[in-house]
Scaffold this active site. Structure first.
Site, short mmCIF file in Angstrom:
data_model
loop_
_atom_site.label_atom_id
_atom_site.label_comp_id
_atom_site.label_asym_id
_atom_site.label_seq_id
_atom_site.Cartn_x
_atom_site.Cartn_y
_atom_site.Cartn_z
N ASN A 9 0.21 8.13 -1.95
CA ASN A 9 -0.07 6.76 -2.38
C ASN A 9 -1.42 6.38 -1.78
OD1 ASN A 9 -0.22 4.04 -2.90
ND2 ASN A 9 1.45 3.47 -1.53
N LYS A 11 -3.18 3.81 -2.23
CA LYS A 11 -3.39 2.37 -1.99
C LYS A 11 -4.77 1.99 -2.52
CE LYS A 11 -0.09 2.70 1.74
NZ LYS A 11 0.41 2.20 3.02
N HIS A 94 6.77 -1.30 -3.57
CA HIS A 94 6.16 -0.96 -2.27
C HIS A 94 6.10 -2.22 -1.41
CE1 HIS A 94 3.36 0.25 0.80
NE2 HIS A 94 3.63 1.51 0.46
N GLU A 96 3.98 -3.40 0.45
CA GLU A 96 2.73 -4.19 0.39
C GLU A 96 2.71 -5.08 -0.84
OE1 GLU A 96 0.17 -0.80 1.03
OE2 GLU A 96 0.97 -0.66 3.06
N GLU A 166 10.80 3.47 3.20
CA GLU A 166 9.61 3.28 4.02
C GLU A 166 9.81 2.08 4.95
OE1 GLU A 166 5.90 5.02 1.82
OE2 GLU A 166 6.10 2.90 1.40
N GLY A 172 1.33 2.92 8.23
CA GLY A 172 -0.05 2.77 8.69
C GLY A 172 -0.17 2.47 10.17
N SER A 212 3.74 6.72 8.14
CA SER A 212 3.05 7.56 9.14
C SER A 212 3.47 9.03 9.08
CB SER A 212 3.21 6.98 10.55
OG SER A 212 2.59 5.71 10.63
P1 13P Z 1 1.06 5.70 5.78
O1 13P Z 1 1.41 7.14 5.48
O2 13P Z 1 -0.42 5.45 5.82
O3 13P Z 1 1.82 5.18 6.94
O4 13P Z 1 1.56 4.85 4.49
C1 13P Z 1 2.86 5.00 4.05
C2 13P Z 1 3.00 4.33 2.75
O5 13P Z 1 3.03 3.11 2.66
C3 13P Z 1 3.08 5.16 1.54
O6 13P Z 1 3.47 4.42 0.44
#
Ligand code: 13P
Length: 256
Positions: A9, A11, A94, A96, A166, A172, A212
């Site tokens: 992903n 982002k 997601h 976010e 997640e 992150g 992560s």
């Molecule tokens: P990270 O791997 O950067 O922690 O992000 C995870 C994520 O949100 C994947 O959709």
């Protein structure tokens, strides 16, 4: 045996040119790892270029979100019919988008149904905040997200759906859940799917861990019974680490 699925992903990273350069750099390197499904999810504007660059390979493309309507006055949004032919998968729910765009459980359900109606394969993301986690509410919270997301979705659609667990506090932050914790929640998600659809369907469904995930913890996660792959942010943006993640998934699952 469930085919593991490793999805990057991206982002809000990589412009269209960088995106094409990236997939051109990974496509041959990922070629040998046919035992796992490999997916990249670039920003919308990069989808046409990435789709063209990956045509004829087994690497699939996904979008990061989708609206549930066909068209209309929804400034900034992308309809499911617009993604047809460009992507196979679409990430829905997601954290976010839940946090910054106000996506609710009900919207996740509508998006999933719209995606399915257009032949797109949803990757439905669920996960709890640190506060909920510390209060011991993870199973209940994530369970509610799963029940809401699957409301009214028929068993016949399940083979095309992936769930991604997640935990928000692990995204992150460099603070991943332990592989045991992740396996336990993912096992509980499978239990809810079994309640909804029966054991056979639940055991066939793929559930990823995200948060992560890096090459140095990938084997721990992939060695767990219920974890069928990863939804990866940061570590999916570099050629070497993404290729390593895919290779490690193949090895950890004993598929090489
Ligand atoms: P990270 O791997 O950067 O922690 O992000 C995870 C994520 O949100 C994947 O959709």
């Amino acid at each position: 045996m469930r085919t593991p699925i490793i999805a990057g992903n991206w982002k809000m990273n990589k412009n269209p040119q960088e995106a094409v350069e990236f997939v051109n750099a990974i496509k041959d390197k990922l070629g040998p790892y046919t035992a796992v499904e490999r997916v990249v999810c670039p920003p919308y504007v990069a989808l046409p270029g990435v789709q063209a660059a990956l045509a004829g390979t087994a690497i699939a493309v996904g979008a990061q979100d989708v609206h549930w309507e066909e068209s209309g006055a929804y400034t900034s949004q992308i309809a499911p019919n617009m993604l047809q032919g460009l992507v196979k998968h679409v990430i829905i729910g997601h954290s976010e988008t839940r946090e910054y765009q106000g996506v609710t459980n009900e919207m996740v359900n509508k998006k999933a149904k719209a995606a399915l109606a257009h032949g797109l394969h949803p990757i439905i993301a669920v996960g709890e905040s640190l506060e909920i986690n510390e209060a011991g509410g993870t199973q209940e919270f994530v369970g509610n997200q799963v029940r809401a997301a699957f409301d009214g979705i028929p068993a016949s659609a399940l083979a095309t759906i992936v769930v991604a667990y997640e935990p928000i506090w692990a995204i992150g932050t460099g603070k991943s859940a332990t592989s045991d914790q992740a396996n336990s929640i993912i096992g509980a998600i499978r239990g809810i799917l079994a309640e909804l659809y029966g054991d056979e369907h639940a055991n066939a469904m793929r559930i990823q861990y995200g948060g992560s995930v890096k090459p140095n913890n990938m084997v721990d996660f992939m060695s767990q019974e219920h974890i069928d792959g990863a939804l990866v942010g940061g570590a999916s943006l570099k050629v070497d680490s993404f290729v390593d993640l895919v290779r490690l998934a193949v090895e950890a699952k004993g598929l090489s």
